[in-house]
Design a protein around this motif. Structure first.
Motif, PDB file in Angstrom:
ATOM      1  N   CYS A 192       8.915  -4.723  -4.786  1.00  0.00           N
ATOM      2  CA  CYS A 192      10.177  -3.996  -4.745  1.00  0.00           C
ATOM      3  C   CYS A 192      10.021  -2.731  -5.577  1.00  0.00           C
ATOM      4  CB  CYS A 192      11.323  -4.851  -5.284  1.00  0.00           C
ATOM      5  SG  CYS A 192      12.954  -4.099  -5.097  1.00  0.00           S
ATOM      6  N   GLY A 193      10.544  -1.629  -5.043  1.00  0.00           N
ATOM      7  CA  GLY A 193      10.425  -0.362  -5.752  1.00  0.00           C
ATOM      8  C   GLY A 193      10.660   0.792  -4.810  1.00  0.00           C
ATOM      9  N   PRO A 194      10.223   1.984  -5.166  1.00  0.00           N
ATOM     10  CA  PRO A 194      10.430   3.158  -4.320  1.00  0.00           C
ATOM     11  C   PRO A 194       9.629   3.056  -3.023  1.00  0.00           C
ATOM     12  CG  PRO A 194       9.039   3.695  -6.191  1.00  0.00           C
ATOM     13  CD  PRO A 194       9.568   2.321  -6.443  1.00  0.00           C
ATOM     14  N   GLU A 195      10.085   3.786  -2.016  1.00  0.00           N
ATOM     15  CA  GLU A 195       9.496   3.688  -0.689  1.00  0.00           C
ATOM     16  C   GLU A 195       7.994   3.969  -0.660  1.00  0.00           C
ATOM     17  OE1 GLU A 195       9.273   2.734   3.236  1.00  0.00           O
ATOM     18  OE2 GLU A 195      10.915   2.369   1.819  1.00  0.00           O
ATOM     19  N   PRO A 196       7.468   4.978  -1.367  1.00  0.00           N
ATOM     20  CA  PRO A 196       6.016   5.192  -1.323  1.00  0.00           C
ATOM     21  C   PRO A 196       5.213   3.980  -1.781  1.00  0.00           C
ATOM     22  CG  PRO A 196       7.115   7.126  -2.215  1.00  0.00           C
ATOM     23  CD  PRO A 196       8.157   6.050  -2.126  1.00  0.00           C
ATOM     24  N   LEU A 197       5.718   3.263  -2.785  1.00  0.00           N
ATOM     25  CA  LEU A 197       5.030   2.057  -3.241  1.00  0.00           C
ATOM     26  C   LEU A 197       5.062   0.984  -2.165  1.00  0.00           C
ATOM     27  CD1 LEU A 197       3.686   0.248  -5.375  1.00  0.00           C
ATOM     28  CD2 LEU A 197       5.987  -0.311  -6.212  1.00  0.00           C
ATOM     29  N   LEU A 198       6.219   0.774  -1.562  1.00  0.00           N
ATOM     30  CA  LEU A 198       6.344  -0.252  -0.526  1.00  0.00           C
ATOM     31  C   LEU A 198       5.419   0.055   0.648  1.00  0.00           C
ATOM     32  CD1 LEU A 198      10.205  -0.849  -0.459  1.00  0.00           C
ATOM     33  CD2 LEU A 198       8.469  -2.029  -1.789  1.00  0.00           C
ATOM     34  N   GLU A 199       5.391   1.314   1.062  1.00  0.00           N
ATOM     35  CA  GLU A 199       4.528   1.690   2.182  1.00  0.00           C
ATOM     36  C   GLU A 199       3.058   1.470   1.845  1.00  0.00           C
ATOM     37  OE1 GLU A 199       5.435   5.680   3.242  1.00  0.00           O
ATOM     38  OE2 GLU A 199       7.308   5.173   4.248  1.00  0.00           O
ATOM     39  N   ALA A 200       2.681   1.791   0.614  1.00  0.00           N
ATOM     40  CA  ALA A 200       1.287   1.611   0.201  1.00  0.00           C
ATOM     41  C   ALA A 200       0.903   0.136   0.198  1.00  0.00           C
ATOM     42  CB  ALA A 200       1.068   2.220  -1.185  1.00  0.00           C
ATOM     43  N   VAL A 201       1.788  -0.706  -0.306  1.00  0.00           N
ATOM     44  CA  VAL A 201       1.505  -2.140  -0.335  1.00  0.00           C
ATOM     45  C   VAL A 201       1.467  -2.708   1.088  1.00  0.00           C
ATOM     46  CG1 VAL A 201       2.384  -4.388  -1.078  1.00  0.00           C
ATOM     47  CG2 VAL A 201       2.420  -2.452  -2.657  1.00  0.00           C
ATOM     48  N   GLU A 202       2.412  -2.295   1.921  1.00  0.00           N
ATOM     49  CA  GLU A 202       2.420  -2.761   3.309  1.00  0.00           C
ATOM     50  C   GLU A 202       1.136  -2.369   4.016  1.00  0.00           C
ATOM     51  OE1 GLU A 202       7.107  -2.936   4.662  1.00  0.00           O
ATOM     52  OE2 GLU A 202       6.087  -1.000   4.663  1.00  0.00           O
ATOM     53  N   HIS A 203       0.695  -1.147   3.812  1.00  0.00           N
ATOM     54  CA  HIS A 203      -0.528  -0.668   4.462  1.00  0.00           C
ATOM     55  C   HIS A 203      -1.731  -1.507   4.044  1.00  0.00           C
ATOM     56  CE1 HIS A 203      -3.444   2.085   6.184  1.00  0.00           C
ATOM     57  NE2 HIS A 203      -4.048   2.174   5.011  1.00  0.00           N
ATOM     58  N   ARG A 204      -1.848  -1.793   2.773  1.00  0.00           N
ATOM     59  CA  ARG A 204      -2.985  -2.562   2.295  1.00  0.00           C
ATOM     60  C   ARG A 204      -2.925  -4.013   2.742  1.00  0.00           C
ATOM     61  NH1 ARG A 204      -2.274   1.712  -0.793  1.00  0.00           N
ATOM     62  NH2 ARG A 204      -4.023   2.639  -1.950  1.00  0.00           N
ATOM     63  N   CYS A 205      -1.714  -4.560   2.841  1.00  0.00           N
ATOM     64  CA  CYS A 205      -1.576  -5.962   3.243  1.00  0.00           C
ATOM     65  C   CYS A 205      -1.844  -6.172   4.733  1.00  0.00           C
ATOM     66  CB  CYS A 205      -0.189  -6.485   2.884  1.00  0.00           C
ATOM     67  SG  CYS A 205      -0.005  -6.862   1.119  1.00  0.00           S
ATOM     68  N   GLU A 206      -1.810  -5.099   5.507  1.00  0.00           N
ATOM     69  CA  GLU A 206      -2.119  -5.216   6.929  1.00  0.00           C
ATOM     70  C   GLU A 206      -3.546  -5.704   7.144  1.00  0.00           C
ATOM     71  OE1 GLU A 206      -1.381  -1.432   8.632  1.00  0.00           O
ATOM     72  OE2 GLU A 206       0.815  -1.641   8.650  1.00  0.00           O
ATOM     73  N   SER A 207      -4.435  -5.348   6.237  1.00  0.00           N
ATOM     74  CA  SER A 207      -5.835  -5.753   6.358  1.00  0.00           C
ATOM     75  C   SER A 207      -6.211  -6.834   5.356  1.00  0.00           C
ATOM     76  CB  SER A 207      -6.753  -4.537   6.149  1.00  0.00           C
ATOM     77  OG  SER A 207      -6.521  -3.946   4.874  1.00  0.00           O
ATOM     78  N   CYS A 208      -5.205  -7.425   4.731  1.00  0.00           N
ATOM     79  CA  CYS A 208      -5.452  -8.463   3.726  1.00  0.00           C
ATOM     80  C   CYS A 208      -4.899  -9.785   4.246  1.00  0.00           C
ATOM     81  CB  CYS A 208      -4.795  -8.082   2.391  1.00  0.00           C
ATOM     82  SG  CYS A 208      -5.015  -9.304   1.089  1.00  0.00           S
ATOM     83  N   SER A 209      -5.756 -10.609   4.793  1.00  0.00           N
ATOM     84  CA  SER A 209      -5.305 -11.869   5.391  1.00  0.00           C
ATOM     85  C   SER A 209      -4.980 -12.930   4.342  1.00  0.00           C
ATOM     86  CB  SER A 209      -6.381 -12.408   6.339  1.00  0.00           C
ATOM     87  OG  SER A 209      -7.605 -12.619   5.638  1.00  0.00           O
ATOM     88  N   ASN A 210      -5.338 -12.665   3.095  1.00  0.00           N
ATOM     89  CA  ASN A 210      -5.112 -13.653   2.048  1.00  0.00           C
ATOM     90  C   ASN A 210      -3.652 -13.782   1.653  1.00  0.00           C
ATOM     91  OD1 ASN A 210      -7.834 -14.138   1.898  1.00  0.00           O
ATOM     92  ND2 ASN A 210      -8.188 -12.803   0.138  1.00  0.00           N
TER      93      ASN A 210
END
Length: 319
Positions: A195-213
């Motif tokens: 939870c936080g500002p939109e740039p942080l959320l987008e960055a985490v979402e982007h990285r989690c797309e390739s993180c199956s863990n």
């Protein structure tokens, strides 16, 4: 559960304490004006705060969920405030009253063996009760970033209480959060809450797309930027009354329902709070909210009436 179209009554509360807890962050402690217990809530929940100046904003509950005598929220002064945060910081005082709706929870804590919490600035607020609920018997860690130490609410409390489980990383000392190392190092089955500002959320979402863990859960304070097809007109059939209404390209479902005297409880009108969630009985919604997960959107059994539209010529709603 999707809403049924009824208007949720508000609860009159009084500000019993107001204090600055960080640079630009004020904490409010609210109690029922009659002294009664407040509605129960779960970690991740938020309330709608309706102020005397007419603004309605959503704020995460950050206090003790077992203390139903009070609610606690923390409010960041926004530089480009639409009125809510400025009013709370500059006008609202101890003893003043306000109307509260909710609580409701779009950011619920799921069961998991391990957790990774990532908070940016005021995004720490919904995470505070989650850490309290998990305690120290569950494996979790927190990555907490902000502009500076002085701007990071609850910083000292978190470190004192949880020690090295908490990783404080103010930007003016450490730069941007090292999301790659945190997420790449996540064990299989880790539940990630951000939870936080939109740039942080987008960055985490982007990285989690390739993180199956990891399984990702986010909560937004502003609408997610989305690309949608051209906005067109469509019909909504109201299952309970049998009425069929035309929703023009330039109007929302909520607006059209209001024209025929059907009031739907709304709050943010931006698709971020979940207040107007309504069951879909038939048809394919064009989901434009920032609340439902991709899996929930694919089920097409609920939608947010304030912003979402239709991919099919007609929707049948439980109204």
């Amino acid at each position: 559960m999707p809403g049924s179209g009824s208007i949720e009554p508000g609860l009159l509360v009084r500000v019993v304490r107001k204090e600055m807890i960080a640079e630009g962050v004020v904490k409010l402690v609210l109690s029922d004006i009659s002294g009664a217990e407040l509605p129960a809530w779960t970690p991740g929940a938020h309330i709608d705060l309706l102020l005397e100046d007419g603004t309605c904003r959503q704020y995460s509950l950050c206090g003790d969920q077992n203390d139903l005598a009070t609610y606690e929220i923390a409010v960041l002064r926004e530089n480009e405030s639409r009125g809510g945060s400025a009013y709370i910081h500059d006008v609202l005082e101890e003893g003043d009253s306000a109307l509260v709706k909710g609580p409701r929870n779009n950011f619920a804590l799921v069961g998991s063996q391990k957790y990774l919490f990532i908070a940016g600035g005021i995004g720490i607020t919904p995470i505070m009760p989650m850490l309290e609920a998990l305690g120290t018997s569950t494996e979790w860690r927190l990555l907490y970033g902000g502009r500076s130490r002085s701007s990071m609410a609850f910083r000292d409390e978190l470190v004192t209480r949880y020690g090295d489980r908490v990783n404080i990383r103010p930007q003016d000392e450490f730069g941007m959060l090292d999301l790659d190392s945190e997420l790449n190092g996540a064990d299989s089955g880790t539940a990630v809450y951000c939870c936080g500002p939109e740039p942080l959320l987008e960055a985490v979402e982007h990285r989690c797309e390739s993180c199956s863990n990891a399984s990702l859960h986010v909560e937004r304070f502003s609408p997610k930027v989305q690309d949608h097809a051209e906005t067109t007109a469509f019909e909504v059939e109201l299952a309970r009354s049998g009425k069929t209404l035309l929703v023009p390209a330039d109007r929302s479902i909520v607006d059209v329902l209001g024209d025929v005297g059907i009031d739907v409880d709304v709050s943010c009108e931006e698709g971020i709070c979940g207040t107007c969630e309504t069951a879909v009985l038939d048809g394919i919604p064009d989901h434009r909210d920032s609340v439902l997960t991709e899996e929930e959107k694919a089920e097409n059994d609920a939608m947010m009436l304030c912003v979402s539209r239709s991919c099919s010529p007609q929707l049948r709603l439980d109204l």
